[in-house]
Design a protein around this motif. Structure first.
Motif, mmCIF file in Angstrom:
data_model
loop_
_atom_site.group_PDB
_atom_site.id
_atom_site.type_symbol
_atom_site.label_atom_id
_atom_site.label_comp_id
_atom_site.label_asym_id
_atom_site.label_seq_id
_atom_site.Cartn_x
_atom_site.Cartn_y
_atom_site.Cartn_z
ATOM 1 N N ASN A 101 0.897 -1.080 0.252
ATOM 2 C CA ASN A 101 -0.094 -0.121 -0.386
ATOM 3 C C ASN A 101 0.828 0.973 0.183
ATOM 4 O O ASN A 101 1.796 1.226 0.883
ATOM 5 N N LEU A 103 0.545 5.600 -0.962
ATOM 6 C CA LEU A 103 -0.430 6.876 -1.134
ATOM 7 C C LEU A 103 0.456 7.559 -2.499
ATOM 8 O O LEU A 103 1.460 7.758 -1.001
ATOM 9 N N SER B 31 -2.125 -3.427 7.698
ATOM 10 C CA SER B 31 -1.119 -2.506 7.480
ATOM 11 C C SER B 31 -0.473 -1.324 8.001
ATOM 12 O O SER B 31 -2.053 0.151 8.067
ATOM 13 N N PHE B 45 5.375 9.765 0.771
ATOM 14 C CA PHE B 45 5.549 7.503 1.497
ATOM 15 C C PHE B 45 7.192 8.398 2.084
ATOM 16 O O PHE B 45 8.199 8.326 1.174
ATOM 17 N N GLU B 48 6.089 1.232 4.371
ATOM 18 C CA GLU B 48 4.669 0.391 4.993
ATOM 19 C C GLU B 48 5.055 -1.168 4.766
ATOM 20 O O GLU B 48 5.514 -1.649 4.721
ATOM 21 N N ARG B 55 6.435 -2.976 3.128
ATOM 22 C CA ARG B 55 6.528 -3.738 1.652
ATOM 23 C C ARG B 55 7.323 -3.044 0.923
ATOM 24 O O ARG B 55 7.859 -2.971 0.029
ATOM 25 N N ASN B 56 6.593 -1.817 1.352
ATOM 26 C CA ASN B 56 7.449 -0.702 0.364
ATOM 27 C C ASN B 56 7.934 0.651 1.288
ATOM 28 O O ASN B 56 8.130 0.427 2.482
#
Lengths: 115, 114
Positions: A101, A103, B31, B45, B48, B55-56
């Motif tokens: 996820n 954004l 999450s 951002f 995450e 994950r990110n």
């Protein structure tokens, strides 16, 4: 880096008028969302439109999405003083880039609704 | 249903120090993502976490790190603070079940580095 631009940067209207904000983005998306932020507080989710939808309504909110132009608009009808806030569009590309996820936000529109 | 809780709400730190921010997501959400908001760069951002795994990751230096615990609570840490780290740090939680849902944000932690 941010996904794209929103315009106008600032908008001042009278109570009862409609407010329209536009958002452009750069990459493929799963969905596009709009958020409101009051005075540097947390973001409040307003509405989500999927990439295969063209228009969506929720109360006084109407969102359109044009994936061919990579743009979206948010219309607030019959605005109220309580609508005064910053509005952000955000694209959710989760799944396209390998999962997760994330954004990516636009630059935001500051809306002021005067009595 | 309780919302997303971020602590502390405000924090003042000195350059060179480190700081840890905490985020408790909505019950059942696995999450948790983190964002930095500044007047100059807007909302960016950071990273995450999902089920204790990152994950990110956004484009931030290694001074910014995070972790997630088995109860889904998450912490982010910034080491060797710089003046430019002054920002509103927001965390967001999201449930599973596809991409048709929005994120729920906490009220944020306002960090000031002096």
């Amino acid at each position: 880096s941010q996904q794209g631009e929103e315009d106008p940067q600032a908008l001042s209207i009278q109570e009862g008028e409609n407010a329209t904000m536009n958002c452009s983005y750069k990459t493929s998306i799963n969905n596009l969302q709009w958020y409101r932020q009051n005075s540097g507080r947390g973001l409040v989710h307003l509405i989500l439109i999927r990439s295969n939808e063209r228009e969506k309504h929720s109360g006084r909110l109407r969102v359109t999405l044009d994936t061919s132009k990579k743009s979206s608009s948010l219309l607030i009808t019959a605005s109220r003083a309580a609508d005064t806030a910053s509005y952000f569009c955000a694209t959710d590309g989760g799944g396209i880039t390998g999962g997760g996820n994330k954004l990516t936000f636009g630059t935001g529109t500051q809306l002021k609704v005067e009595l | 249903k309780a919302g997303v809780t971020q602590t502390p709400r405000y924090l003042i730190k000195t350059r060179g120090q480190q700081v840890t921010l905490s985020c408790s997501p909505i019950s059942g959400h696995r999450s948790v993502s983190w964002y930095q908001q500044t007047p100059g760069q807007g909302l960016q951002f950071l990273f995450e976490y999902f089920s204790e795994t990152q994950r990110n990751k956004g484009n931030f230096p290694g001074r910014f790190s995070g972790r997630q615990f088995s109860n889904s609570r998450s912490e982010m840490n910034v080491s060797t603070l710089e003046l430019g780290d002054s920002a509103l740090y927001l965390c967001a939680s999201k449930g599973s079940g596809g991409g048709g849902y929005g994120y729920t944000f906490g009220s944020g932690t306002r960090l000031t580095v002096v």
